[in-house]
Design an enzyme around this catalytic site. Structure first.
Site, PDB file in Angstrom:
ATOM      1  CB  VAL A 110      97.943  49.135 -30.391  1.00 11.39           C
ATOM      2  CG1 VAL A 110      99.381  49.138 -29.880  1.00 11.39           C
ATOM      3  CG2 VAL A 110      97.115  48.119 -29.616  1.00 11.39           C
ATOM      4  CG  ASP A 111      99.449  51.415 -35.136  1.00 13.73           C
ATOM      5  OD1 ASP A 111     100.553  51.122 -34.642  1.00 13.73           O
ATOM      6  OD2 ASP A 111      98.964  50.833 -36.110  1.00 13.73           O
ATOM      7  CG  LEU A 112      94.908  55.621 -34.074  1.00 15.73           C
ATOM      8  CD1 LEU A 112      93.414  55.796 -34.304  1.00 15.73           C
ATOM      9  CD2 LEU A 112      95.700  56.542 -34.978  1.00 15.73           C
TER      10      LEU A 112
END
Length: 395
Positions: A184-186
């Site tokens: 999700v972050d990336l």
């Protein structure tokens, strides 16, 4: 030579001719952790001059370990190359003025502070646009700008949980599982970089900047797109499928004597070749005649195929399937993935001569232009490494 510039690279032979479409673009990055820094690293990889602004003590991601490399977390190292780094205390009036000056001279400003905090520090969208009307101002948020959770902090696993992503991940008989990387972050970083490049193109056409917003929750929901639309149209709740997928069969891992092999028979032709390889005649059975029939009978089909694959070693099965042009892959560990000859052939393991870290390996962007990767111009900066370069009065 600045200590953050690589002295040489062993797998970056095309550095002098590497594409740098964002050369001349200045990015000021107030973000921390993973999502925002990953987006600005992508922009830096594409040639932008990225200035990373950290608080006293540095980006908290520097301390996300062990393990550490050169005193920094691996998580920090993989999202902060091709940047210059400075320290500013945004609780200080002097440093708030410096921050606004940096933002006023930038093409792109990225921040990932909680709603309202950037405004309190004098670097909110309206503050920056008042001095720099053409700026592409970016807010990386947790849950978006609206809704009951807009003020709440957010982290990758929380979004995997809230979006339903964990509910479809893991063994059918087990508990919901987090995807084993910070997807999700990336992913949010990737979407943010795409949006910034689109905004820069629009500015070149119209002369206007804009306010780009991205959200961890939006990204996680986007990863769930076909599950969400499937449920909305059928009312059938997606479940954890282990290595398989509900819409295609056979499309999962099958057992061998010493492990398992992933097989992807994504169309009728591949399925026929799979049956030929395993000396089965299932393709003539109406229960398996097309993908819809195979999905309806997927458990029985998996059992029949497993009876055959279970007599082979993984190496034997992979070789057999390759001869019959059936897409398949070993289920590697990280260690065995690194030793796979195809991994070495990709050039995704970029060995570099770091001035302070022996045996440094960089994982470059997974894209090429005219067969060339982007240039590694700067290693991730130490905290405040370029303070004197950007604020000479501090020396």
């Amino acid at each position: 030579m600045n200590s953050s510039e690589p002295t040489s690279t062993t797998r970056n032979r095309d550095a002098d001719t590497a594409i740098a479409p964002l050369a001349g673009v200045r990015v000021v990055d107030f973000s921390q952790n993973l999502a925002g820094p990953y987006s600005t690293q992508i922009l830096g990889d594409l040639g932008a001059d990225v200035v990373k602004v950290e608080p006293p003590g540095g980006d908290p991601a520097r301390r996300w370990g062990p393990p550490f490399i050169g005193g920094q977390s691996h998580l920090f190292q993989v999202v902060n190359r091709n940047k210059r780094g400075v320290i500013l205390d945004l609780k200080s009036a002097r440093d708030r003025a410096r921050a606004l000056d940096l933002a006023s001279g930038a093409d792109v400003v990225v921040q990932a502070l909680r709603r309202g905090v950037a405004d309190r520090y004098g670097i909110g969208c309206e503050d920056v646009r008042a001095k720099n009307p053409g700026v592409v101002y970016v807010s990386v948020t947790s849950h978006g700008l609206e809704g009951p959770l807009a003020d709440d902090p957010g982290y990758d696993p929380l979004m995997q949980a809230r979006s339903g992503l964990m509910s479809v991940t893991g063994d059918p008989e087990g508990n919901p599982a987090r995807v084993g990387t910070s997807i999700v972050d990336l992913g949010t970083g990737m979407w943010t970089a795409i949006a910034v490049m689109g905004a820069l193109m629009e500015r070149a056409r119209t002369g206007r900047g804009c306010h780009v917003t991205a959200s961890l929750l939006d990204t996680s929901l986007a990863w769930m797109s076909y599950h969400l639309t499937s449920y909305l149209s059928t009312g059938v709740l997606p479940e954890r499928m282990g290595t398989s997928i509900a819409m295609i069969a056979p499309y999962q891992a099958f057992p061998c004597t010493d492990g398992a092999v992933m097989i992807a028979a994504g169309n009728d032709g591949i399925f026929r070749r799979l049956c030929q390889a395993l000396e089965l005649q299932l393709e003539v059975n109406p229960d398996y005649a097309d993908n819809a029939a195979r999905v309806a009978n997927s458990e029985r089909l998996a059992g029949l195929l497993s009876e055959k694959t279970g007599h082979f070693t993984t190496e034997e099965l992979l070789e057999l399937l390759r001869r019959h042009r059936v897409p398949s892959a070993p289920i590697h560990t990280v260690a065995s993935a690194l030793h796979d000859p195809q991994t070495a052939a990709t050039g995704m393991l970029r060995a570099c001569e770091h001035p302070a870290i022996p045996g440094y390996v960089d994982i470059p962007p997974p894209i090429r232009w005219d067969r060339k990767r982007t240039q590694l111009r700067r290693f991730p900066p130490t905290a405040g490494e370029h303070q004197g370069e950007l604020f000479p009065q501090d020396e």
